[in-house]
Design a protein around this motif. Structure first.
Motif, short mmCIF file in Angstrom:
data_model
loop_
_atom_site.label_atom_id
_atom_site.label_comp_id
_atom_site.label_asym_id
_atom_site.label_seq_id
_atom_site.Cartn_x
_atom_site.Cartn_y
_atom_site.Cartn_z
N LEU A 64 70.26 43.83 9.31
CA LEU A 64 70.35 45.18 8.77
C LEU A 64 69.42 45.40 7.59
O LEU A 64 69.34 46.50 7.05
CB LEU A 64 71.79 45.49 8.36
CG LEU A 64 72.84 45.46 9.47
CD1 LEU A 64 74.18 45.97 8.95
CD2 LEU A 64 72.41 46.28 10.66
N GLY A 65 68.73 44.36 7.18
CA GLY A 65 67.76 44.50 6.11
C GLY A 65 68.37 44.72 4.74
O GLY A 65 67.72 45.28 3.85
N ALA A 66 69.63 44.29 4.56
CA ALA A 66 70.28 44.46 3.26
C ALA A 66 70.21 43.18 2.44
O ALA A 66 70.00 42.10 2.98
CB ALA A 66 71.74 44.87 3.48
N LYS A 67 70.38 43.31 1.15
CA LYS A 67 70.47 42.15 0.27
C LYS A 67 71.94 41.79 0.10
O LYS A 67 72.77 42.66 -0.14
CB LYS A 67 69.84 42.44 -1.09
CG LYS A 67 68.34 42.65 -1.03
CD LYS A 67 67.77 42.89 -2.42
CE LYS A 67 66.26 43.08 -2.36
NZ LYS A 67 65.68 43.33 -3.72
N VAL A 68 72.24 40.51 0.24
CA VAL A 68 73.63 40.05 0.17
C VAL A 68 73.78 39.03 -0.95
O VAL A 68 72.98 38.08 -1.04
CB VAL A 68 74.09 39.45 1.51
CG1 VAL A 68 75.51 38.94 1.40
CG2 VAL A 68 73.98 40.49 2.62
N GLN A 69 74.78 39.24 -1.81
CA GLN A 69 75.07 38.30 -2.89
C GLN A 69 76.48 37.77 -2.71
O GLN A 69 77.40 38.50 -2.34
CB GLN A 69 74.92 38.98 -4.25
CG GLN A 69 73.50 39.46 -4.54
CD GLN A 69 73.41 40.21 -5.86
OE1 GLN A 69 74.42 40.65 -6.40
NE2 GLN A 69 72.20 40.36 -6.38
N TRP A 70 76.66 36.47 -3.02
CA TRP A 70 77.97 35.83 -2.88
C TRP A 70 78.45 35.34 -4.23
O TRP A 70 77.74 34.60 -4.93
CB TRP A 70 77.89 34.67 -1.89
CG TRP A 70 79.08 33.76 -1.90
CD1 TRP A 70 79.14 32.49 -2.36
CD2 TRP A 70 80.39 34.06 -1.42
NE1 TRP A 70 80.39 31.97 -2.21
CE2 TRP A 70 81.20 32.92 -1.62
CE3 TRP A 70 80.97 35.19 -0.84
CZ2 TRP A 70 82.53 32.87 -1.25
CZ3 TRP A 70 82.31 35.14 -0.47
CH2 TRP A 70 83.07 33.99 -0.68
N ASP A 71 79.64 35.73 -4.61
CA ASP A 71 80.28 35.26 -5.83
C ASP A 71 81.40 34.32 -5.42
O ASP A 71 82.47 34.76 -5.00
CB ASP A 71 80.83 36.45 -6.64
CG ASP A 71 81.43 36.03 -7.97
OD1 ASP A 71 81.73 34.82 -8.14
OD2 ASP A 71 81.60 36.91 -8.84
N GLY A 72 81.14 33.02 -5.53
CA GLY A 72 82.10 32.02 -5.08
C GLY A 72 83.40 32.03 -5.85
O GLY A 72 84.48 31.83 -5.28
N ASP A 73 83.31 32.25 -7.16
CA ASP A 73 84.53 32.26 -7.98
C ASP A 73 85.44 33.42 -7.61
O ASP A 73 86.65 33.28 -7.50
CB ASP A 73 84.15 32.33 -9.47
CG ASP A 73 83.42 31.08 -9.94
OD1 ASP A 73 83.63 30.01 -9.33
OD2 ASP A 73 82.62 31.18 -10.90
#
Length: 596
Positions: A64-73
């Motif tokens: 989809l051409g999106a930026k994805v960020q993951w916050d593990g906490d």
């Protein structure tokens, strides 16, 4: 007694938990398509609570051409694209879209170590249209408003978009195994001004292509739900594009068909025939995204299209015949796997009321045929109006449109699929001229001429289907050439080139392979080429040229001679020499396939 009760309760609980898994084990897997291109995921998409489809986060990020960020906490995923910001938390049925809370039908989850997101919700927030096709259990994503009105084929056709680095030259330079190897002085194998040679087998001019026109889909439980044909209002249907699908190799049909029908389903008649009945037709007037018949300011009204009615589908010994209310239909044919089936879309078409459908809005023809299991049909879409026919296969066939002796019908020839498929690659093309010869001629012209001769000879072999990566002066990236071969599931791949070196006395044939499984094919090609031409033996060599390293079948790159040697250059451009070499190459291909 207490132990028995606890054991029984545990057994009941496990049964309840496991039942959905076992019940769904035989269900056909869900497939994803973006603007016609099939998408793959490391963890299969799955339907969860209330029919929502969840997919790995990689699909969201890459397709989809999106930026994805993951916050593990916080166990939170943030999806950003242009002005849209979506925050989703694992196991939480609420998302935050641009600071506003939105309820989710299913919460994000972690499955097999992969973060899974609700596809329909995220896709639609990003402006991607999502539809579901029950016939193929496929989710179709349309990335923009224009493509949303196009009939989609899920094929892997001629060329597919590549997400990987795509070297510009047709093969990278390679470190010389000894002092006399000309390739050491042939940067990027003859592509002028293509950059410095790279000893790891990659061109330094490679480009990292961002994902283009690729996205997944969402909630497949929500079928398109077309109305029965007799209830539709076929007026003001948008103008669908009838182009071939992106990605893969074009389908070339073949197969034989038997007469007769076993167990006539509702809406079918004997002899493998469905339907009959009166024809109706109507016009499509409105452009996508506009009110019925409206003419947006500053735009031309859409061209009117006649909606053709599909009145019947029948099967005889060697053909599938689609009876229609008018001529001029241009169907699109797509090949799908797991299970094998062919999908035929008829744009600007509707079903006649006589073609009965079940509660799922599908009709079916059961056939007694060695290669075809059954034929299904449905009204795939009403905007635009598209009739879809799915041919479920027992074994591979080739389906090819044929000339009809009668009006108002469309005929497909059904023939057995060839036993083998061979991809022939003409090196270079268009802006990539390849090596320039001693007298100023281009390698790209020699390779195209050679490949054409090889293909013409191969087409005479009844058990071989030949696929050319290019048939004219066209430029393809290395990754595109590889995609043609891999998508076609070819049995062999051969890339044809001519060599060049600063020492004009060097001459002869060299044959390259990359992977061990290709060595035998390389030896056979080299032996046959030497015997057929009488040129010098420059040996079989191992090297990581891109096109022979990344293909998934035995693959060989053949350097047919030296353009920098005037005597050899003269030979290479002669039809008589090319015919001898082409015959030798075909003999090598046939020998290799027979030896397997």
């Amino acid at each position: 007694m207490r132990f028995s009760f606890v054991f029984f309760a545990l057994f009941v609980t496990l049964s309840i938990l496991l039942f959905p898994v076992s019940a769904g084990a035989a269900v056909q897997p869900i497939q994803l398509f973006l603007n016609g291109k099939q998408l793959t995921a490391e963890v299969a998409p799955r339907i969860v609570k209330e029919g929502t489809t969840i997919v790995p986060v990689r699909i969201i990020a890459e397709e989809l051409g999106a930026k994805v960020q993951w916050d593990g906490d916080a166990r939170k995923v943030t999806v950003k694209k242009e002005q849209t910001n979506i925050e989703l938390s694992i196991d939480q049925p609420v998302a935050v879209v641009n600071n506003a809370k939105v309820a989710l039908e299913a919460a994000p989850a972690i499955v097999e170590g992969n973060t899974m997101l609700p596809l329909r919700f995220v896709s639609e927030q990003l402006g991607v249209k999502v539809t579901w096709d029950e016939l193929t259990r496929s989710v179709f994503l349309f990335k923009n408003a224009a493509s949303a009105s196009e009939p989609q084929n899920a094929d892997a056709s001629d060329k597919s978009s590549q997400n990987a680095a795509q070297p510009v030259a047709s093969r990278p330079a390679v470190s010389p195994p000894n002092a006399d190897q000309p390739n050491a002085n042939k940067p990027n194998t003859g592509q002028p001004n293509s950059g410095q040679p790279n000893t790891n087998g990659q061109n330094t001019n490679s480009q990292n292509a961002s994902p283009q026109n690729e996205q997944p889909s969402a909630k497949p439980i929500e079928a398109i739900g077309p109305k029965p044909a007799e209830q539709q209002n076929p007026q003001n249907l948008p103008n669908p594009a009838a182009g071939k699908p992106e990605t893969g190799t074009p389908d070339k049909p073949a197969g034989s068909v038997g007469n007769g029908v076993s167990d006539k389903p509702a809406g079918t008649t004997g002899n493998g025939t469905a339907g009959g009945g009166a024809a109706t037709s109507s016009d499509a007037a409105a452009k996508p995204g506009t009110a019925a018949g409206a003419k947006p300011e500053g735009t031309k009204p859409a061209e009117e299209k006649t909606i053709v009615t599909v009145q019947g589908i029948s099967l005889n010994a060697e053909q599938i015949i689609v009876k229609t209310s008018a001529n001029g239909m241009k169907p699109n044919i797509t090949k799908l796997k797991n299970p094998d089936r062919l999908v035929v879309d008829f744009p600007y078409a509707q079903l006649d009321p006589s073609l009965k459908v079940n509660a799922d809005k599908q009709g079916e023809i059961a056939v007694d045929h060695p290669a075809i299991q059954k034929i299904r049909y449905s009204l795939f879409s009403t905007e635009p109006s598209i009739v879809r026919m799915v041919i479920d296969l027992k074994s591979k066939i080739v389906l090819k449109p044929a000339d009809s002796k009668q009006t108002n019908q469309f005929v497909f020839d059904v023939k057995p699929a060839p036993k083998y498929k061979v991809v022939i690659d003409a090196g270079h093309g268009d802006k990539d001229t390849g090596a320039v010869s001693a007298t100023g001629r281009y390698e790209k012209d020699f390779t195209l001429s050679m490949v054409t001769k090889v293909a013409n000879l191969l087409e005479k072999e009844k058990d071989i289907e030949v696929v050319m990566t290019r048939k004219d002066d066209t430029f393809l990236e290395l990754a595109e050439r590889v995609a043609v071969a891999n998508d076609a599931e070819a049995d062999l791949f051969l890339s044809i080139h001519a060599n060049k070196f600063s020492n004009a006395t060097i001459r002869g044939i060299e044959t390259y392979y990359s992977r061990k499984e290709s060595e035998s094919f390389a030896n056979i090609v080299h032996r046959q080429a030497l015997a057929g031409t009488g040129l010098n033996d420059r040996r079989v060599r191992q090297s990581d040229f891109y096109v022979i390293k990344h293909t998934t079948m035995p693959a060989v790159l053949l350097e047919c001679g030296y353009l920098s040697n005037k005597e050899e250059e003269s030979l290479l451009y002669q039809d008589a020499f090319q015919n001898k070499l082409a015959a030798s190459i075909v003999a090598a291909i046939v020998e290799t396939l027979n030896s397997n």
